[in-house]
Design a protein around this motif. Structure first.
Motif, PDB file in Angstrom:
ATOM      1  N   GLU A  33      21.719  -4.848 -13.220  1.00 18.20           N
ATOM      2  CA  GLU A  33      21.954  -6.022 -12.383  1.00 18.20           C
ATOM      3  C   GLU A  33      20.878  -5.762 -12.016  1.00 18.20           C
ATOM      4  N   TYR A  34      19.564  -7.503 -11.835  1.00 16.12           N
ATOM      5  CA  TYR A  34      18.216  -7.436 -11.506  1.00 16.12           C
ATOM      6  C   TYR A  34      18.742  -7.490 -10.023  1.00 16.12           C
ATOM      7  N   ILE A  35      17.323  -6.964  -9.166  1.00 19.97           N
ATOM      8  CA  ILE A  35      16.908  -6.687  -7.851  1.00 19.97           C
ATOM      9  C   ILE A  35      15.446  -6.746  -7.278  1.00 19.97           C
ATOM     10  N   TYR A  36      15.707  -7.446  -6.029  1.00 24.12           N
ATOM     11  CA  TYR A  36      14.705  -8.208  -6.237  1.00 24.12           C
ATOM     12  C   TYR A  36      13.839  -6.754  -4.629  1.00 24.12           C
ATOM     13  N   ILE A  37      12.193  -7.031  -5.387  1.00 24.44           N
ATOM     14  CA  ILE A  37      11.381  -6.104  -4.575  1.00 24.44           C
ATOM     15  C   ILE A  37      10.183  -7.404  -3.788  1.00 24.44           C
ATOM     16  N   ASN A  38      10.502  -6.812  -2.223  1.00 19.98           N
ATOM     17  CA  ASN A  38      10.149  -7.762  -1.636  1.00 19.98           C
ATOM     18  C   ASN A  38       8.925  -7.219  -0.642  1.00 19.98           C
ATOM     19  N   VAL A  39       7.642  -7.149  -0.490  1.00 17.28           N
ATOM     20  CA  VAL A  39       6.842  -5.932  -0.621  1.00 17.28           C
ATOM     21  C   VAL A  39       5.701  -7.170   0.808  1.00 17.28           C
ATOM     22  N   THR A  40       6.471  -6.517   2.153  1.00 16.88           N
ATOM     23  CA  THR A  40       6.162  -6.837   3.519  1.00 16.88           C
ATOM     24  C   THR A  40       4.414  -6.792   2.857  1.00 16.88           C
ATOM     25  N   TYR A  41       3.757  -7.447   4.035  1.00 12.15           N
ATOM     26  CA  TYR A  41       1.956  -7.115   4.422  1.00 12.15           C
ATOM     27  C   TYR A  41       1.382  -8.524   5.655  1.00 12.15           C
ATOM     28  N   GLY A  42       0.428  -7.480   6.758  1.00 10.37           N
ATOM     29  CA  GLY A  42       0.283  -8.649   7.797  1.00 10.37           C
ATOM     30  C   GLY A  42      -0.369 -10.223   7.212  1.00 10.37           C
ATOM     31  N   PRO A  43      -0.715 -10.322   8.380  1.00  8.49           N
ATOM     32  CA  PRO A  43      -1.220 -12.135   8.311  1.00  8.49           C
ATOM     33  C   PRO A  43      -2.633 -11.929   7.636  1.00  8.49           C
ATOM     34  N   ARG A  44      -3.626 -12.411   6.409  1.00  3.52           N
ATOM     35  CA  ARG A  44      -4.264 -12.590   5.440  1.00  3.52           C
ATOM     36  C   ARG A  44      -5.490 -13.083   7.094  1.00  3.52           C
ATOM     37  N   LEU A  45      -6.619 -13.906   6.936  1.00  3.11           N
ATOM     38  CA  LEU A  45      -7.621 -14.266   7.837  1.00  3.11           C
ATOM     39  C   LEU A  45      -7.174 -15.503   7.362  1.00  3.11           C
ATOM     40  N   PRO A  46      -6.722 -16.288   8.822  1.00  2.00           N
ATOM     41  CA  PRO A  46      -6.245 -17.636   8.504  1.00  2.00           C
ATOM     42  C   PRO A  46      -7.195 -18.595   8.176  1.00  2.00           C
ATOM     43  N   SER A  47      -7.780 -19.785   7.896  1.00  2.00           N
ATOM     44  CA  SER A  47      -7.776 -20.902   7.834  1.00  2.00           C
ATOM     45  C   SER A  47      -7.753 -21.944   8.382  1.00  2.00           C
ATOM     46  N   VAL A  87       7.098   4.004 -10.800  1.00  2.00           N
ATOM     47  CA  VAL A  87       6.945   4.325 -10.102  1.00  2.00           C
ATOM     48  C   VAL A  87       5.494   3.075  -9.473  1.00  2.00           C
ATOM     49  N   PHE A  88       5.418   2.694  -8.086  1.00  2.00           N
ATOM     50  CA  PHE A  88       4.370   1.820  -7.453  1.00  2.00           C
ATOM     51  C   PHE A  88       3.854   2.913  -6.613  1.00  2.00           C
ATOM     52  N   SER A  89       2.279   3.613  -7.044  1.00  2.00           N
ATOM     53  CA  SER A  89       1.285   4.808  -6.169  1.00  2.00           C
ATOM     54  C   SER A  89       1.222   3.768  -4.711  1.00  2.00           C
ATOM     55  N   SER A  90       1.021   2.480  -5.395  1.00  3.41           N
ATOM     56  CA  SER A  90       0.398   2.261  -4.119  1.00  3.41           C
ATOM     57  C   SER A  90       0.427   0.746  -4.399  1.00  3.41           C
ATOM     58  N   ILE A  91       1.444   0.087  -3.487  1.00  2.00           N
ATOM     59  CA  ILE A  91       2.529  -1.122  -3.994  1.00  2.00           C
ATOM     60  C   ILE A  91       1.508  -2.462  -3.673  1.00  2.00           C
ATOM     61  N   GLN A  92       1.444  -4.118  -3.900  1.00  2.00           N
ATOM     62  CA  GLN A  92       0.561  -4.529  -3.661  1.00  2.00           C
ATOM     63  C   GLN A  92       1.601  -5.184  -3.596  1.00  2.00           C
ATOM     64  N   SER A  93       1.221  -7.184  -2.837  1.00  2.00           N
ATOM     65  CA  SER A  93       2.125  -7.792  -2.604  1.00  2.00           C
ATOM     66  C   SER A  93       2.431  -8.341  -4.137  1.00  2.00           C
ATOM     67  N   SER A  94       1.039  -8.320  -5.095  1.00  2.00           N
ATOM     68  CA  SER A  94       1.792  -9.088  -6.524  1.00  2.00           C
ATOM     69  C   SER A  94       2.790  -8.641  -7.061  1.00  2.00           C
ATOM     70  N   ASP A  95       3.193  -7.034  -7.065  1.00  2.00           N
ATOM     71  CA  ASP A  95       4.240  -7.067  -7.859  1.00  2.00           C
ATOM     72  C   ASP A  95       5.377  -6.970  -6.656  1.00  2.00           C
ATOM     73  N   SER A  96       5.798  -7.919  -6.260  1.00  3.07           N
ATOM     74  CA  SER A  96       6.710  -8.214  -5.551  1.00  3.07           C
ATOM     75  C   SER A  96       7.623  -9.192  -6.670  1.00  3.07           C
ATOM     76  N   GLY A 103       1.096  -1.290   0.622  1.00  2.00           N
ATOM     77  CA  GLY A 103       0.132  -0.147   0.003  1.00  2.00           C
ATOM     78  C   GLY A 103       0.888   1.276   0.434  1.00  2.00           C
ATOM     79  N   SER A 104       1.872   1.289  -0.081  1.00  2.00           N
ATOM     80  CA  SER A 104       2.939   2.282   0.113  1.00  2.00           C
ATOM     81  C   SER A 104       3.507   2.538  -0.437  1.00  2.00           C
ATOM     82  N   SER A 105       3.702   3.751  -1.205  1.00  2.00           N
ATOM     83  CA  SER A 105       4.122   4.252  -2.744  1.00  2.00           C
ATOM     84  C   SER A 105       5.843   3.990  -2.783  1.00  2.00           C
TER      85      SER A 105
END
Length: 690
Positions: free
Chosen positions: A489-503, A463-472, A425-427
């Protein structure tokens, strides 16, 4: 054949051109050149553009145009590209698009008058075509001619003339450098020997005729030798003029109107030699009487301006509004004219270029990585360049004024903003940069294994105005200019996020048998990975940690709600599940059912006994019973209550099908059938009948 004027080109761009003939189509067998006009007349100092269209058979296989040439007929009658002619150096430009080509010549000189032809050469041996006849260009200057001069100061007729002027033009007339009239090509007035006269086309006041003295050669006038001069940064330039005055000149100097903001009075020009910007760089030379030369050394680009000469006599001040000499100072530039990109390096042909027109053939100095390239003094330099190599050029003798460096592309670098953890969700901005000249063009990609990878962006920034987990994922960029292409060179973008609703899953998924083993498994999508904790409802302390929670010997007391809580540094979430032992529930339900049946039996017995007593009492005289009932006090009637109880047989529950009431004899069943209700009386305290 000469014809009427067809059109004139826009004056704003320095064009003063008159087309004097219709377009002519030349060619045969599908080959040909068509000129837009075959005769052009232009003024000295202006710009002309000669246009044509060429064609060749499209049905012939593999015919391709390799080269186009504009040329004039020389003494050898062999075509020679005007771009290589010293007299045209810096003044000629080829402009081609598809099959349309034009030749542009700037700062026209009278020596440019000639017949110009266009030739195209194909890849087929001996297959070329020249458009002949070509286009005849005549370069002329306006001239003031004197007619009907009489003795003394009588009226004189002046005429503004040129070999290619249309009669419909409007003219501007000047006397001693000041505008006096606008109108026709002729001017009639009383002429004084002190005055000089010149004319110009309206709208083209930058190209006036030279001022003339009508009666003698010593009238008041100034004639600048050059209308425009182009010089290299760091070089020197001489700006000259001739002047004369009817009276004795008391003072004279050079000035620049562009420096008027430095004058004490904007209407009073000041001597350029006293301007701080030119301190130590300006010199005024008088090589002969009536000629002045302004010499400026160590030219800078800020010296680009218009320069005028001014003189004063006892009764006159030359303050001409006519144009002086325009100086343009340009820096050298390295241009890439040809390139071949190899895997490890780049092979290129470079040219040291300037928009200036050199007065003579110049010698150049080339530098590679700051070191002088030996035995290379031409304007063209060929070599192989590794990533990071730099190249510059300079005029020989002016090595201190080199061109801006040209870089072979370096491997681009990638900058991520912000630094550190990237939260969903961040820029986020990715920036690609490479030290390159000419400036590089950038393209962004995301690695996904697709051979036909499509670019994400063609800007330096992604520019990612609101980056999502799928953008990793892995990202890279490319930088490309005339000297090649490089990949970052390649650069890895690791998008962090809180736990989704567990099953939560329960194993076994069927009914839980008391004493069996039960396994609960919790899963949730989270980045970074979440921690798992198990809780039981109404208990504060956790039961277990980890994704899997196992109860090996499940008992009745284990029944209840269990929750799985997942947590990482980005947040938390939880889900609950209910567990029950199937056997315990059935036993409890069976016991409760048996107790209920027992209560029903006892109640039935009680009612049967009451019925027996009632039947005995009914055998006594009815009057006695009625008398007792009527003799009850009125206030006790309020305590009398009746209850009517009916029993209905309900279907037996299969759960309790193993429990049955005791069998009854037929006589009891018949008596029960005749009982519809029982009347029960209640008395307060001991007030009951005896």
């Amino acid at each position: 054949m000469r014809g009427a004027v067809m059109s004139s080109t826009a004056a704003a761009g320095g064009f003063v051109v008159f087309l004097l003939s219709m377009p002519v189509i030349q060619g045969q067998d599908g080959w040909g050149v068509t000129y837009s006009s075959t005769e052009i007349c232009a003024f000295k100092g202006s710009t002309v553009e000669i246009r044509c269209t060429y064609r060749y058979p499209s049905t012939e296989n593999a015919v391709r145009v390799e080269e186009v040439i504009w040329f004039t007929e020389g003494s050898s009658h062999r075509p020679f590209d005007l771009r290589r002619e010293l007299s045209y150096a810096g003044r000629v430009q080829h402009i081609c698009s598809n099959n349309n080509c034009s030749l542009r010549i700037t700062d026209l000189r009278e020596s440019d008058s000639a017949e110009y032809k266009f030739k195209f050469i194909t890849n087929q041996t001996g297959r070329s075509y020249t458009g002949s006849p070509g286009v005849t260009l005549r370069v002329t200057d306006l001239q003031v001619q004197v007619h009907d001069v009489q003795q003394g100061f009588s009226r004189t007729i002046l005429k503004c003339q040129s070999s290619c002027l249309p009669d419909v033009s409007s003219y501007i007339w000047y006397k001693s450098g000041q505008k006096i009239q606008e109108g026709k090509s002729s001017y009639s007035s009383h002429i004084y020997p002190t005055d000089s006269y010149s004319c110009a086309l309206k709208g083209r006041e930058d190209f006036p005729s030279p001022p003339v003295c009508v009666h003698r050669q010593t009238c008041n006038r100034v004639i600048h030798t050059d209308r425009s001069i182009c010089a290299f940064k760091g070089s020197s330039v001489d700006i000259s003029c001739t002047y004369s005055s009817y009276n004795t000149i008391r003072s004279k100097f050079w000035f620049s109107p562009e420096r008027s903001h430095q004058w004490q009075s904007p209407s009073q020009p000041e001597d350029l030699s006293e301007d701080a910007q030119f301190a130590g760089r300006v010199q005024v030379l008088e090589s002969e009487r009536g000629r002045s030369t302004l010499r400026i050394t160590d030219l800078t680009e800020s010296d680009s301006a218009q320069y005028h000469f001014k003189f004063n006599t006892k009764d006159f001040e030359w303050r001409s509004i006519l144009p002086g000499t325009t100086l343009t100072v340009t820096a050298l530039q390295v241009q890439v004219t040809r390139i071949t990109v190899h895997q490890s390096d780049t092979e290129a042909e470079l040219k040291c270029h300037s928009s200036c027109s050199p007065a003579a053939r110049l010698s150049y100095v080339w530098f590679k990585n700051g070191q002088k390239v030996i035995k290379e003094e031409s304007s063209v330099y060929k070599d192989r360049f590794d990533p990071g190599d730099s190249v510059s050029c300079a005029l020989k003798g002016h090595e201190a004024y080199t061109s801006p460096l040209v870089y072979a592309l370096r491997v681009p670098s990638v900058l991520v903003n912000p630094l550190g953890d990237i939260m969903e969700g961040s820029s986020v901005t990715l920036t690609c940069s490479s030290d390159a000249n000419p400036a590089a063009n950038y393209t962004w990609y995301k690695e996904n294994g697709d051979p036909d990878l499509q670019p994400l962006s063609k800007d330096p920034e992604l520019v990612f105005s609101s980056i999502q987990s799928s953008d990793s994922g892995e990202y890279y960029c490319t930088a490309e200019n005339q000297l090649g292409r490089r990949t970052s060179e390649y650069i890895y973008i690791n998008v962090t996020y809180g736990p989704r609703l567990p099953s939560v899953s329960v194993s076994p998924s069927a009914e839980i048998v008391e004493g069996s083993s039960v396994t609960l498994t919790c899963s949730s999508d989270a980045n970074p990975a979440a921690n798992y904790t198990w809780y039981k409802e109404n208990e504060d302390s956790p039961k277990a940690s980890g994704q899997i929670f196992t109860i090996t010997d499940f008992r009745a007391e284990h029944s209840g709600n269990y929750s799985c809580e997942v947590q990482n540094r980005r947040g938390r979430n939880k889900t609950s599940v209910h567990l029950t032992v199937a056997g315990t529930w059935k036993s409890t339900a069976a016991g409760a059912t048996a107790a209920l049946i027992l209560a029903v039996i006892l109640l039935s017995v009680f009612l049967w006994i009451g019925k027996k007593k009632a039947s005995k009492q009914s055998s006594e005289p009815g009057e006695r019973a009625d008398t007792r009932e009527q003799s009850l006090p009125t206030h006790r009637q309020d305590d009398l209550h009746y209850a009517s109880i009916q029993f209905t047989r309900k279907p037996t529950n299969s759960l309790y099908s193993s429990i049955h009431p005791a069998p009854r004899d037929r006589h009891e069943e018949e008596e029960d059938a005749s009982v519809e209700y029982a009347a029960v009386r209640f008395y307060r305290g001991g007030n009951y009948p005896r």
